[in-house]
Design an enzyme around this catalytic site. Sequence first.
Site, PDB file in Angstrom:
ATOM      1  N   ASN A 143       5.048   6.094   3.248  1.00  0.00           N
ATOM      2  CA  ASN A 143       4.312   6.794   2.189  1.00  0.00           C
ATOM      3  C   ASN A 143       4.137   8.287   2.419  1.00  0.00           C
ATOM      4  O   ASN A 143       3.434   8.944   1.664  1.00  0.00           O
ATOM      5  CB  ASN A 143       2.945   6.124   1.997  1.00  0.00           C
ATOM      6  CG  ASN A 143       3.094   4.641   1.688  1.00  0.00           C
ATOM      7  OD1 ASN A 143       3.912   4.279   0.839  1.00  0.00           O
ATOM      8  ND2 ASN A 143       2.370   3.797   2.387  1.00  0.00           N
ATOM      9  N   THR A 144       4.753   8.819   3.470  1.00  0.00           N
ATOM     10  CA  THR A 144       4.779  10.261   3.687  1.00  0.00           C
ATOM     11  C   THR A 144       6.245  10.675   3.600  1.00  0.00           C
ATOM     12  O   THR A 144       7.050  10.221   4.424  1.00  0.00           O
ATOM     13  CB  THR A 144       4.183  10.621   5.070  1.00  0.00           C
ATOM     14  OG1 THR A 144       2.798  10.274   5.066  1.00  0.00           O
ATOM     15  CG2 THR A 144       4.335  12.113   5.370  1.00  0.00           C
ATOM     16  N   ASN A 148       5.935  -1.446  11.325  1.00  0.00           N
ATOM     17  CA  ASN A 148       5.154  -0.994  10.182  1.00  0.00           C
ATOM     18  C   ASN A 148       5.513  -1.846   8.949  1.00  0.00           C
ATOM     19  O   ASN A 148       6.204  -2.856   9.073  1.00  0.00           O
ATOM     20  CB  ASN A 148       5.446   0.498   9.941  1.00  0.00           C
ATOM     21  CG  ASN A 148       4.206   1.236   9.468  1.00  0.00           C
ATOM     22  OD1 ASN A 148       3.540   0.785   8.538  1.00  0.00           O
ATOM     23  ND2 ASN A 148       3.900   2.358  10.099  1.00  0.00           N
ATOM     24  N   LYS A 161       5.744   3.814  16.941  1.00  0.00           N
ATOM     25  CA  LYS A 161       5.704   2.705  15.974  1.00  0.00           C
ATOM     26  C   LYS A 161       6.830   2.859  14.970  1.00  0.00           C
ATOM     27  O   LYS A 161       6.950   3.896  14.313  1.00  0.00           O
ATOM     28  CB  LYS A 161       4.359   2.687  15.256  1.00  0.00           C
ATOM     29  CG  LYS A 161       4.212   1.535  14.259  1.00  0.00           C
ATOM     30  CD  LYS A 161       2.783   1.371  13.786  1.00  0.00           C
ATOM     31  CE  LYS A 161       2.631   0.237  12.789  1.00  0.00           C
ATOM     32  NZ  LYS A 161       1.226   0.056  12.370  1.00  0.00           N
ATOM     33  N   ASN A 185       0.836  -1.208   0.000  1.00  0.00           N
ATOM     34  CA  ASN A 185       0.000   0.000   0.000  1.00  0.00           C
ATOM     35  C   ASN A 185       0.864   1.249   0.000  1.00  0.00           C
ATOM     36  O   ASN A 185       1.952   1.268   0.550  1.00  0.00           O
ATOM     37  CB  ASN A 185      -0.980  -0.019   1.183  1.00  0.00           C
ATOM     38  CG  ASN A 185      -0.434   0.676   2.409  1.00  0.00           C
ATOM     39  OD1 ASN A 185      -0.511   1.910   2.527  1.00  0.00           O
ATOM     40  ND2 ASN A 185       0.144  -0.093   3.324  1.00  0.00           N
ATOM     41  N   PHE A 197      -1.605   8.256   4.253  1.00  0.00           N
ATOM     42  CA  PHE A 197      -2.410   8.906   5.319  1.00  0.00           C
ATOM     43  C   PHE A 197      -3.629   9.636   4.763  1.00  0.00           C
ATOM     44  O   PHE A 197      -3.887  10.794   5.121  1.00  0.00           O
ATOM     45  CB  PHE A 197      -1.557   9.891   6.136  1.00  0.00           C
ATOM     46  CG  PHE A 197      -0.490   9.272   7.001  1.00  0.00           C
ATOM     47  CD1 PHE A 197      -0.463   7.917   7.275  1.00  0.00           C
ATOM     48  CD2 PHE A 197       0.498  10.074   7.562  1.00  0.00           C
ATOM     49  CE1 PHE A 197       0.526   7.362   8.079  1.00  0.00           C
ATOM     50  CE2 PHE A 197       1.490   9.535   8.370  1.00  0.00           C
ATOM     51  CZ  PHE A 197       1.504   8.172   8.620  1.00  0.00           C
ATOM     52  N   SER A 243       5.551   5.183   8.562  1.00  0.00           N
ATOM     53  CA  SER A 243       4.906   4.939   7.278  1.00  0.00           C
ATOM     54  C   SER A 243       5.884   5.309   6.176  1.00  0.00           C
ATOM     55  O   SER A 243       6.520   6.358   6.233  1.00  0.00           O
ATOM     56  CB  SER A 243       3.647   5.789   7.135  1.00  0.00           C
ATOM     57  OG  SER A 243       3.271   5.801   5.773  1.00  0.00           O
TER      58      SER A 243
END
Length: 354
Positions: free
Chosen positions: A177-178, A242, A213, A110, A114, A175
């Site tokens: 993805n940021t 994660n 996390k 994925n 966010f 994450s």
Amino acid sequence: MIDLYPLLRPLIMAADPERAHTLTVLALRLGLVPGDPRPDPASLATTVFGLRFPNPVGMAAGFDKNAEVPAAVLKLGFGFAEPGTVTPRPQPGNPRPRLFRVPTAQAVINRYGFNNRGLEEFARRLEDLRGIGWPGIVGANVGKNKEQEDAAADYAAGIRRLAPLADYLVVNVSSPNTPGLRTLQSRDALAALLDACLAARTATGTKTPLLVKVAPDLTDEDKQDIAAVVLDSGIDGMVISNTTLARPAEIPADLAAQAGGLSGRPLMGPSTRVLGEFYRHLGGRVPLVGVGGIASGADAYAKIRAGASLVQFYSAMVYGGPAMVGRVKQELAACLARDGFASVADAVGADHRA
Ligand SMILES: Cc1cc2nc3c(=O)[nH]c(=O)nc-3n(C[C@H](O)[C@H](O)[C@H](O)COP(=O)(O)O)c2cc1C
């Protein structure tokens, strides 16, 4: 109530993965997915962070980004729910497609980034729940908006608003993805961020447990640094881990080329190793939540033996559906009984004592 899920399931699996996820959350909201009526085996009850969990198996962050269905998630049999990641302001996330199934590897990639409807809506949902009766243990996972340069300000905003509402909070700095988010895991940045987060919590007058996390993709030096900062800061726990940026050989090349974080079965080994390393660095003094690739009670048990006081999963739900929850719990109870552990707590970190 009739279990409609087996009928819905073929539709869900045939659908585009993001739509399937939206449909699943909708089905939960409408009460179309029946809960698990079986009581939890007594050996699974456990107290962590001063909170009494009926069982140690939680739903991982990212499933319920807007805190729409925490009560329904708990009714499925999860011992705790972790809505989020929520950012202060609503944001759309990355362009679609941004969620990919990898069925041959029982994995998911994925790059949502966010997507969420923002802190205010999220907090109001938890306030409403407080009004009608708190359903069980519900944490909240907080992040930062993509465009925000002052990361600490965003995390602090989430903590100030949610510390009085949630049972625990997770500072998500992992994450993939940021852009730039994972650099917050470096020693000085993390120390400053956790100080700001703890100050924000103090300002609320609460002692809501605060966890951080982390990613599975860390060097040995990163892990030592993070463990030192965790011990120094006085933060209450860690969530490990994660999704990974790695692309193991079992991921077909066309999917391996998709940007994003990989989760599910291929993450089980690597994330459990990282968990065990943190347990050792921390000397077992800080409770750990083990997440990454759990698809059976044996997987959950392996994380507990490696040092997890609690576990979570998400990707296995994509392939196994809600029946996974009961299965993982029953198998975990059987593993504990087989090895002579009366409770989850007795088995935490057992591998390091062997
Ligand atoms: C579709 C998807 C979205 C996710 N979104 C988030 C998120 O918003 N925040 C977060 O901390 N983790 C998020 N995660 C990571 C999971 O919480 C978990 O750490 C990871 O998927 C490993 O567990 P699993 O292998 O059981 O899925 C997401 C995972 C998936 C598959």
